[in-house]
Motif scaffolding. Structure first.
Motif, short mmCIF file in Angstrom:
data_model
loop_
_atom_site.label_atom_id
_atom_site.label_comp_id
_atom_site.label_asym_id
_atom_site.label_seq_id
_atom_site.Cartn_x
_atom_site.Cartn_y
_atom_site.Cartn_z
N ASP A 146 9.72 24.88 56.46
CA ASP A 146 10.00 26.31 56.29
C ASP A 146 8.90 27.17 56.90
N THR A 149 8.48 31.26 59.79
CA THR A 149 9.57 32.22 59.63
C THR A 149 9.24 33.52 60.36
N ASP A 150 7.97 33.90 60.34
CA ASP A 150 7.51 35.05 61.12
C ASP A 150 6.86 34.55 62.40
N ARG A 185 17.59 25.28 59.00
CA ARG A 185 16.22 25.32 58.49
C ARG A 185 16.13 24.87 57.04
N ASP A 189 14.18 30.99 53.42
CA ASP A 189 14.13 32.01 54.47
C ASP A 189 14.45 31.31 55.78
N PHE A 190 15.61 31.60 56.36
CA PHE A 190 16.10 30.83 57.49
C PHE A 190 15.74 31.45 58.84
N ARG A 191 14.85 32.43 58.84
CA ARG A 191 14.39 33.00 60.09
C ARG A 191 13.46 32.01 60.81
N LEU A 192 13.33 32.17 62.11
CA LEU A 192 12.38 31.39 62.91
C LEU A 192 11.75 32.35 63.91
N PRO A 196 16.80 35.56 63.27
CA PRO A 196 17.72 34.85 62.37
C PRO A 196 18.22 33.56 63.01
N THR A 197 18.42 32.54 62.18
CA THR A 197 18.97 31.27 62.67
C THR A 197 20.36 31.00 62.10
#
Length: 312
Positions: A146, A149-150, A185, A189-192, A196-197
């Protein structure tokens, strides 16, 4: 990709006939929109050069990539280098991997590998990849961690988007099919990299993403012999032509023109050129360029790719 002092550009270049100097090999293609020439050398990641086993030549409708064997699979890997004006662009190398070629190619791009050409790099910090597989019309990349994310410090939004295109172009090249990429992911928090992912990633415009010339063979660090050097690569250049040069420091030892198979589409086209090696020995730089019809008066100049080789 070290760029010597620019020289005046000649608008038209003679096409070169195909004589194979290095081992003739067919490599896993990137897609029908990024054709693959059929000669060159690859290296095992982090190791010495090793000739790949032949794979099927891509057709108008790409087929699945080569099945893994005891000797591994040769796959295209897209790295980042500096294009015209220093703008980051994608350059292609071929590497041999063992195991699932999709998973191993993703691991190389996502921080676990090193390019052969020291002028290339990856934009990815090292991100764990559990598996990559084709399912339900997509290529599913499973990232159990995880982290990131940022965006890491120093990574711009454009760099983040280009990093994802590194992965997209690489996996579609291995698969030989322009299918979307979905990243699954871990965590909540599914951002990469702040992106967004939960959406599928498609291939961006080749003319806006790839360096417009990329040398396939000879590879970085190759040793070549014979009376001529056969150069293969892909390009999209004005009137489908441009120069390939042999340089020793500031001295230009030879220059010939290449003629690519096209230029009026959003893709790169294969080319070949033969450079005479009369009197050339030792370490030299092979430099291929796109044509610059303005002669440097407009824009950021030509796209350039280089390989340092040794002539015996």
């Amino acid at each position: 990709m070290t760029v010597p002092t620019r020289r005046p550009t000649v608008r038209r270049w003679a096409g070169a006939s195909a004589v194979v100097l290095l081992s003739s090999l067919t490599l896993v293609a990137c897609s029908d929109d990024d054709p693959v020439p059929t000669s060159g050398e690859t290296r095992e990641p982090g190791g010495s050069k090793k000739s790949p086993k032949p794979t099927e030549e891509p057709t108008a409708e790409p087929t699945a990539s080569e099945s893994p064997t005891d000797d591994g699979t040769t796959v295209p890997i897209y790295w980042v280098g500096d294009g015209p004006g220093g703008q980051p662009r994608l350059f292609r190398e071929f590497h041999r991997v063992e195991g699932n070629p999709l998973t191993e190619a993703a691991r190389l791009v996502m921080g676990g590998g090193q390019p052969d050409d020291p002028d290339y790099r990856t934009l990815w910090p090292e991100v764990e990849v559990a598996d990559v597989g084709a399912t339900d019309g997509i290529l599913l990349v499973q990232v159990p961690g995880d982290g990131f994310t940022d965006r890491p410090d120093g990574m711009s939004k454009r760099d983040a988007e280009l990093a994802l295109q590194q992965l997209v172009y690489t996996l579609q090249g291995v698969q030989q099919e322009r299918v979307p990429i979905l990243i699954k992911r871990g965590g909540s928090d599914f951002r990469l990299f702040g992106l967004p992912t939960d959406t599928e990633f498609a291939q961006a415009s080749a003319l806006e993403t790839l360096n417009l010339v990329s040398i396939t063979s000879p590879v970085e660090g190759a040793t070549v012999t014979g009376d001529t050097l056969t150069v293969t690569g892909v390009a999209n250049s004005f009137e489908a032509s441009g120069p390939c040069r042999l340089l020793a420091g500031e001295d230009e030892l030879a220059v010939v023109g290449y003629q690519a198979e096209g230029w009026m589409e959003d893709k790169l086209f294969p080319f070949e050129a033969e450079i005479p090696l009369d009197g050339v020995t030792g370490e030299v730089v092979l430099q291929c360029e796109t044509d610059d019809p303005s002669g440097g008066a407009e824009g950021n100049g030509p796209s350039i790719d280089t390989k340092t080789i040794t002539v015996q």
